[in-house]
Design a protein around this motif. Structure first.
Motif, PDB file in Angstrom:
ATOM      1  N   THR A  11       0.820  -1.208   0.000  1.00  8.39           N
ATOM      2  CA  THR A  11       0.000   0.000   0.000  1.00  8.39           C
ATOM      3  C   THR A  11       0.857   1.261   0.000  1.00  8.39           C
ATOM      4  N   ALA A  12       2.174   1.121   0.189  1.00  5.08           N
ATOM      5  CA  ALA A  12       3.086   2.262   0.070  1.00  5.08           C
ATOM      6  C   ALA A  12       3.682   2.363  -1.334  1.00  5.08           C
ATOM      7  N   TYR A  13       3.406   1.382  -2.195  1.00  4.70           N
ATOM      8  CA  TYR A  13       3.896   1.434  -3.569  1.00  4.70           C
ATOM      9  C   TYR A  13       3.074   2.451  -4.366  1.00  4.70           C
ATOM     10  N   PRO A  64       8.273   7.665   8.636  1.00  9.15           N
ATOM     11  CA  PRO A  64       7.158   8.601   8.437  1.00  9.15           C
ATOM     12  C   PRO A  64       6.675   8.635   6.991  1.00  9.15           C
ATOM     13  N   ALA A  65       7.610   8.530   6.030  1.00  8.24           N
ATOM     14  CA  ALA A  65       7.211   8.574   4.624  1.00  8.24           C
ATOM     15  C   ALA A  65       6.367   7.362   4.243  1.00  8.24           C
ATOM     16  N   MET A  74       1.080   4.810   3.125  1.00  4.99           N
ATOM     17  CA  MET A  74       0.081   3.798   3.449  1.00  4.99           C
ATOM     18  C   MET A  74      -1.247   4.442   3.836  1.00  4.99           C
ATOM     19  N   ALA A  75      -1.176   5.546   4.594  1.00  2.00           N
ATOM     20  CA  ALA A  75      -2.394   6.224   5.024  1.00  2.00           C
ATOM     21  C   ALA A  75      -3.124   6.853   3.832  1.00  2.00           C
ATOM     22  N   ALA A  76      -2.360   7.279   2.822  1.00  3.12           N
ATOM     23  CA  ALA A  76      -2.965   7.928   1.662  1.00  3.12           C
ATOM     24  C   ALA A  76      -3.489   6.940   0.632  1.00  3.12           C
ATOM     25  N   TYR A  77      -3.155   5.661   0.790  1.00  6.99           N
ATOM     26  CA  TYR A  77      -3.579   4.667  -0.177  1.00  6.99           C
ATOM     27  C   TYR A  77      -5.101   4.500  -0.134  1.00  6.99           C
TER      28      TYR A  77
END
Length: 458
Positions: free
Chosen positions: A30-32, A446-447, A452-455
């Motif tokens: 989810t961070a990709y 943090p990045a 992940m939160a923005a996914y």
């Protein structure tokens, strides 16, 4: 969903929620994000070591989808979809092998077939899958560790015979519970007789390592029913056992029943932690050693070659299939990710229609601080811990210098084995291992947290 409760809890458990996220790889997909310029695989792999690569082939099909499952998989494969998928897998293998080049020797040190359920494929299709790994990628499956996932309904004699003949050294079967009412509560329709028959067929193949997956924290599960499942598994003397806490995630079957991860309450956390400890102690008393929070190995079993549990520390992973990851030293890449069935089907359809697999589509660069975090996280979540000298040799620094605040917090919570430093190790205490699913996420950068939160879940 109701939860089994208990009157007591430990200070560490009450201070921090122990079940926050199952960290099986870092960063999570989810961070990709889509990669700018779609870098070519040949350029990405130029200069990388290729003499001890890991090979992973992903099959995104299952006969049913369990209520807790958020893996990238779909139910069934209509209209010759498995044939089209294997055709695409072969095209991808040819493109990847071409990108690896022949300037340096290309060798594979380990291989795995996962999913989904690889044994959803027929015996003939499994033969073709092995041929793709061997004839297209150049992996010698009979001379390296080969792990394959299966399920009770698909572990048929003809499929298992193919896997044994092609060199499988480890087979992992998802049982989750031997108690039929618990299996139904987890939205996993299966009969115990079917499970036992499948285990019998696996043992008849003489594949060296049998792993059985079990889940704790199912609605209505008690210490007595949990011990009954453990004892049913122990009757087969599996070389490995994985004990997984139940998670209820968005867009899964259980999630749609009205309970999502955010709604999990303290009583459920307490139940899972209590059942984890009971399961851990039961296996340790029956001759198993703890490898990680989840993995237990029979002490007298032959040691399987290849990485344990979490990803190996060396970079160099080739993933084939639309749900597989690939790792170079600085980039993790894959295809798009989804959980919702319609989205999964669309991604699989797009994959089967792809002709050009020469570029990386979606991923995240993992270098500098992120590489340190990944190494620390994946090492410390193993029971044996992190070798400090190895970390220093690789990065030129120490974990204490790189992550002083995080390690101070872990020590204050009693999650670190303070005696391990004398042996040159950074190692978790038993309480730290029990809280692996809280400790791991606290090492995310943090990045990565922000990504992940923005996914947007799909």
């Amino acid at each position: 969903m109701s939860r089994t409760t208990s009157a007591s809890t430990t200070p560490a458990a009450s201070a921090v929620r122990p079940y926050q996220s199952y960290v099986y790889a870092y960063p999570h997909k989810t961070a990709y994000r889509p990669l700018a310029g779609r870098p070519g695989l040949r350029e990405l792999w130029a200069g990388e070591r290729k003499d001890a690569l890991s090979l992973y082939l992903h099959i995104p099909f299952c006969e049913v989808r369990c209520g807790f499952c958020n893996l990238f998989t779909r139910i069934g494969a209509p209209d010759e979809l498995t044939t089209r998928y294997l055709d695409a897998l072969e095209r991808q293998a040819l493109a990847v092998r071409d990108a690896l080049g022949d300037e340096e020797p290309v060798r594979f040190a380990a291989a795995a077939f996962g999913g989904g359920t690889p044994t959803f494929l027929t015996a003939a299709e499994l033969e073709r899958l092995c041929d793709i790994a061997e004839k297209r990628m150049g992996a010698d499956l009979r001379s390296v560790p080969l792990s394959v996932e299966t399920s009770p309904s698909t572990a048929t004699a003809d499929r298992l015979a193919v896997l044994a003949d092609r060199g499988t050294t480890r087979i992992s079967i998802g049982v989750q519970s031997f108690v039929e009412s618990e299996a139904r509560a987890a939205v996993r329709p299966q009969r115990r007789a079917e499970v036992e028959s499948a285990l019998g067929r696996i043992r008849e193949t003489a594949i060296p390592v049998l792993n059985i997956d079990l889940i704790y924290g199912i609605d209505g599960q008690t210490e007595e029913s949990w011990r009954a499942s453990l004892d049913a598994a122990l009757a087969w003397r599996p070389e490995e056992l994985y004990l997984y806490p139940l998670y209820v995630r968005p867009l899964t079957g259980l999630g749609r029943l009205g309970t999502d991860e955010g709604a999990a309450d303290a009583a459920w956390d307490e139940q899972r932690l209590r059942l984890y400890r009971a399961g851990r102690d039961h296996l340790l008393a029956h001759g198993y050693e703890q490898v990680s929070m989840r993995m237990f190995r029979r002490a007298d079993a032959p040691r399987a070659e290849g990485p344990d549990d979490y990803a190996c520390q060396t970079d160099g992973m080739i993933g084939l299939g639309c749900g597989a990851r690939s790792y170079t030293t600085a980039l993790h890449y894959s295809f798009d990710y989804a959980v919702e069935m319609r989205e999964v089907r669309a991604i699989i359809d797009g994959y089967t229609a792809t002709e050009d697999f020469s570029r990386a589509e979606v991923g995240r660069y993992v270098d500098g601080d992120e590489a340190r975090r990944r190494h620390l996280l994946q090492s410390v979540l193993q029971a044996e811990g992190l070798a400090l000298a190895e970390y220093e040799e690789r990065f030129g620094t120490s974990p204490g210098a790189d992550f002083p605040e995080e390690l101070a917090v872990f020590e204050a919570r009693g999650w670190l084995d303070t005696s391990a430093g004398a042996s040159g190790l950074l190692r978790l205490s038993p309480e730290g291992l029990a809280h692996s699913d809280a400790l791991g996420p606290e090492l995310f950068s943090p990045a990565v947290r922000a990504a992940m939160a923005a996914y947007e879940l799909k």
